[in-house]
Design an enzyme around this catalytic site. Structure first.
Site, PDB file in Angstrom:
ATOM      1  N   LYS A 133       0.858  -1.184   0.000  1.00 32.86           N
ATOM      2  CA  LYS A 133       0.000   0.000   0.000  1.00 32.86           C
ATOM      3  C   LYS A 133       0.890   1.229   0.000  1.00 32.86           C
ATOM      4  O   LYS A 133       2.036   1.177   0.466  1.00 32.86           O
ATOM      5  CB  LYS A 133      -0.903   0.012   1.247  1.00 32.86           C
ATOM      6  CG  LYS A 133      -2.156   0.833   1.078  1.00 32.86           C
ATOM      7  CD  LYS A 133      -3.237   0.085   0.318  1.00 32.86           C
ATOM      8  CE  LYS A 133      -4.484   0.907   0.129  1.00 32.86           C
ATOM      9  NZ  LYS A 133      -5.584   0.074  -0.412  1.00 32.86           N
TER      10      LYS A 133
HETATM   11  P1  NAD Z   1     -13.117   7.724  -3.084  1.00 31.62           P
HETATM   12  O1  NAD Z   1     -12.111   8.748  -2.858  1.00 31.62           O
HETATM   13  O2  NAD Z   1     -13.578   7.488  -4.485  1.00 31.62           O
HETATM   14  O3  NAD Z   1     -14.404   7.996  -2.184  1.00 31.62           O
HETATM   15  C1  NAD Z   1     -14.344   8.146  -0.803  1.00 31.62           C
HETATM   16  C2  NAD Z   1     -15.717   8.557  -0.334  1.00 31.62           C
HETATM   17  O4  NAD Z   1     -15.726   8.599   1.102  1.00 31.62           O
HETATM   18  C3  NAD Z   1     -16.153   9.936  -0.803  1.00 31.62           C
HETATM   19  O5  NAD Z   1     -17.523   9.923  -1.124  1.00 31.62           O
HETATM   20  C4  NAD Z   1     -15.915  10.822   0.421  1.00 31.62           C
HETATM   21  O6  NAD Z   1     -16.752  11.943   0.448  1.00 31.62           O
HETATM   22  C5  NAD Z   1     -16.264   9.837   1.512  1.00 31.62           C
HETATM   23  N1  NAD Z   1     -15.691  10.209   2.810  1.00 31.62           N
HETATM   24  C6  NAD Z   1     -14.454  10.699   3.077  1.00 31.62           C
HETATM   25  N2  NAD Z   1     -14.340  10.958   4.384  1.00 31.62           N
HETATM   26  C7  NAD Z   1     -15.512  10.614   4.935  1.00 31.62           C
HETATM   27  C8  NAD Z   1     -16.016  10.652   6.242  1.00 31.62           C
HETATM   28  N3  NAD Z   1     -15.273  11.090   7.269  1.00 31.62           N
HETATM   29  N4  NAD Z   1     -17.279  10.201   6.437  1.00 31.62           N
HETATM   30  C9  NAD Z   1     -18.033   9.755   5.416  1.00 31.62           C
HETATM   31  N5  NAD Z   1     -17.620   9.704   4.167  1.00 31.62           N
HETATM   32  C10 NAD Z   1     -16.381  10.139   3.937  1.00 31.62           C
HETATM   33  O7  NAD Z   1     -12.517   6.396  -2.441  1.00 31.62           O
HETATM   34  P2  NAD Z   1     -12.907   4.886  -2.744  1.00 31.62           P
HETATM   35  O8  NAD Z   1     -11.949   4.373  -3.753  1.00 31.62           O
HETATM   36  O9  NAD Z   1     -14.371   4.779  -2.990  1.00 31.62           O
HETATM   37  O10 NAD Z   1     -12.519   4.223  -1.353  1.00 31.62           O
HETATM   38  C11 NAD Z   1     -13.438   4.121  -0.283  1.00 31.62           C
HETATM   39  C12 NAD Z   1     -13.047   2.935   0.579  1.00 31.62           C
HETATM   40  O11 NAD Z   1     -13.062   1.766  -0.240  1.00 31.62           O
HETATM   41  C13 NAD Z   1     -11.643   3.015   1.172  1.00 31.62           C
HETATM   42  O12 NAD Z   1     -11.633   2.400   2.422  1.00 31.62           O
HETATM   43  C14 NAD Z   1     -10.818   2.210   0.196  1.00 31.62           C
HETATM   44  O13 NAD Z   1      -9.645   1.691   0.794  1.00 31.62           O
HETATM   45  C15 NAD Z   1     -11.815   1.124  -0.138  1.00 31.62           C
HETATM   46  N6  NAD Z   1     -11.499   0.422  -1.378  1.00 31.62           N
HETATM   47  C16 NAD Z   1     -11.523   1.027  -2.585  1.00 31.62           C
HETATM   48  C17 NAD Z   1     -11.220   0.300  -3.717  1.00 31.62           C
HETATM   49  C18 NAD Z   1     -11.267   0.906  -5.094  1.00 31.62           C
HETATM   50  O14 NAD Z   1     -11.094   0.154  -6.078  1.00 31.62           O
HETATM   51  N7  NAD Z   1     -11.516   2.175  -5.238  1.00 31.62           N
HETATM   52  C19 NAD Z   1     -10.887  -1.048  -3.625  1.00 31.62           C
HETATM   53  C20 NAD Z   1     -10.885  -1.647  -2.367  1.00 31.62           C
HETATM   54  C21 NAD Z   1     -11.199  -0.898  -1.251  1.00 31.62           C
END
Ligand code: NAD
Length: 425
Positions: free
Chosen positions: A115
């Site tokens: 990561k």
């Molecule tokens: P992103 O940046 O696209 O979206 C993050 C979202 O979370 C946004 O809508 C933001 O407004 C919201 N957010 C941020 N802080 C917040 C808070 N304090 N309370 C509520 N909402 C809040 O990110 P993502 O890629 O969707 O990632 C979100 C989660 O999913 C993370 O934990 C990430 O590790 C996990 N994840 C993502 C992927 C991927 O392919 N994108 C894969 C596996 C896991």
């Protein structure tokens, strides 16, 4: 080998790295992991901290700190996203790297875990500043990344455009195009069809399996989602297409709820126009915290870590929690949810769709042969469904919750590879 695990530190679950280690400790006892392998897997293989100087738009110079952590590479090159966030810490990146090791093993793709993160506020930066930051960070970590070594991907606040800059920077240094150095790229430069929605689609597939096991009809099942980015927004779209009713969603600014269901298309348009779900006309205002306790069948935490705690776990009303986010549930909360009969689909299972299609992207890049989206989705479904069944089988056999079941499958696979390769030199 003597065990030197500091149990008192392990109690401090507020620290996400200690929480990740504690999750491993629990399963180590269950599956009878040897002390040697346990100690080996408790630490990251490699930690790189870099300083990233960036010239900002007004000519001022700023210094950022970034990390790349490789947890384990026994099963193949390391794989894991890069996060741009003001609160990123080294401990967080270490935990996320360890979870990537288990996630790749659980869906049985030939990768280890890594990561990366940069402490920055991308929302307060221009595109040019972000590009400079990304390129310099890539250059600093280029000594340990590469298509055969460690392959980054998107995570919180990093986008396909940022992946394109990583690919270009690395390729410029080597003198030729190397698309396989990073996944989650735009299609035009070697990205995979279906990667944008893969995390959410994988989450949908395992949620559907859980609904079957729990005998809950999908049609009309109510869903609450915290986080409306790549994972959360696409989960809302795909789940609505499959017959679920999306009742509550939130992002960092707040949320919106409607017991009869939100118009997901309208909501997505509103988010794209205004940058938030807040203020959407088709529902009432709800706080980010209350979304977690909303009356629903399925809760999808899709934002950040540590949001489900011993304090709010007793009030959660969902029957199934699908962890699209990494690390949303504290260990104490896990136990409470299990006792209350709530099935938690752990992060390493529920959000493994992203890394699975990232693996497909890497394979396509190396072969220079690109697949149709139907084929990608069918392969994804196969991997996710199998991982669900293996997890469920282990959880049932040992009478433990699904997280420990998933860890049993994953840690056994990594331990076997580590043991077979032996200790160098
Ligand atoms: P992103 O940046 O696209 O979206 C993050 C979202 O979370 C946004 O809508 C933001 O407004 C919201 N957010 C941020 N802080 C917040 C808070 N304090 N309370 C509520 N909402 C809040 O990110 P993502 O890629 O969707 O990632 C979100 C989660 O999913 C993370 O934990 C990430 O590790 C996990 N994840 C993502 C992927 C991927 O392919 N994108 C894969 C596996 C896991």
């Amino acid at each position: 080998m003597a065990t030197s695990i500091d149990r008192s530190a392990v109690q401090a679950a507020e620290n996400v790295w200690l929480m990740a280690q504690r999750q491993l400790d629990e399963v180590a006892t269950l599956i009878g992991l040897s002390d040697a392998i346990h100690l080996y897997l408790r630490q990251p293989k490699r930690v790189l901290e870099v300083s990233v100087p960036v010239r900002m738009d007004e000519g001022r110079f700023s210094m950022f700190t970034g990390f790349r952590v490789q947890h384990n590479m026994s099963r193949g090159p390391a794989k894991g996203g890069i996060r741009f966030h003001p609160d990123v810490t080294l401990d967080e990146v270490k935990a996320l790297a360890m979870w990537m090791t288990w996630k790749c093993a659980l869906v049985n793709i030939p990768f280890g875990g890594a990561k990366g993160g940069v402490i920055c506020d991308p929302k307060a930066m221009s595109m040019q500043e972000l590009e400079h930051l990304t390129r310099r960070f890539t250059s600093e970590i280029s000594i340990i990344i590469g298509p055969e070594k460690d392959i980054p991907a998107p995570d919180v606040y990093t986008t396909p455009q940022i992946m394109a800059w990583i690919m270009d920077t690395y390729s410029m240094q080597k003198g030729y195009s190397i698309p396989g150095v990073v996944t989650g790229k735009p299609i035009a430069i070697g990205g995979s069809l279906g990667r944008d929605k893969a995390t959410a689609r994988g989450c949908l597939y395992v949620t559907n399996e859980a609904m079957k096991v729990r005998n809950i009809p999908i049609e009309g099942a109510r869903v609450a989602i915290q986080g409306f980015g790549n994972a959360g927004m696409h989960a809302a779209e795909l789940m609505a297409e499959d017959g679920y009713t999306i009742c509550a969603v939130s992002d960092s600014r707040g949320g919106v709820a409607n017991a009869k269901g939100l118009d997901v298309r309208g909501l997505v348009a509103h988010k794209q126009e205004t940058g938030s779900v807040v203020g959407f006309g088709g529902g009432e205002k709800i706080s980010n915290k209350d979304v977690l306790e909303y009356d629903c069948e399925v809760l999808v935490p899709a934002a950040l870590e540590k949001v489900i705690t011993a304090e709010n776990a007793p009030r959660i009303r969902a029957k199934i929690i699908a962890e699209a986010a990494n690390g949303p549930t504290l260990p104490e909360a896990d136990a409470i949810l299990h006792d209350r009969g709530i099935m938690v689909l752990p992060d390493i299972l529920a959000n493994a769709g992203g890394v699975t299609v990232s693996y497909f992207e890497w394979v396509q890049d190396l072969q220079e042969n690109f697949w149709e989206e139907d084929e990608i989705n069918a392969r994804l479904k196969h991997k996710m469904t199998r991982a669900f069944r293996e997890t469920y089988e282990q959880a049932t056999r040992h009478n433990v919750h699904m997280r420990t079941g998933a860890y049993a499958v994953a840690v056994n696979r990594v331990a076997e590879a580590t043991k077979l390769r032996g200790l160098y030199p």
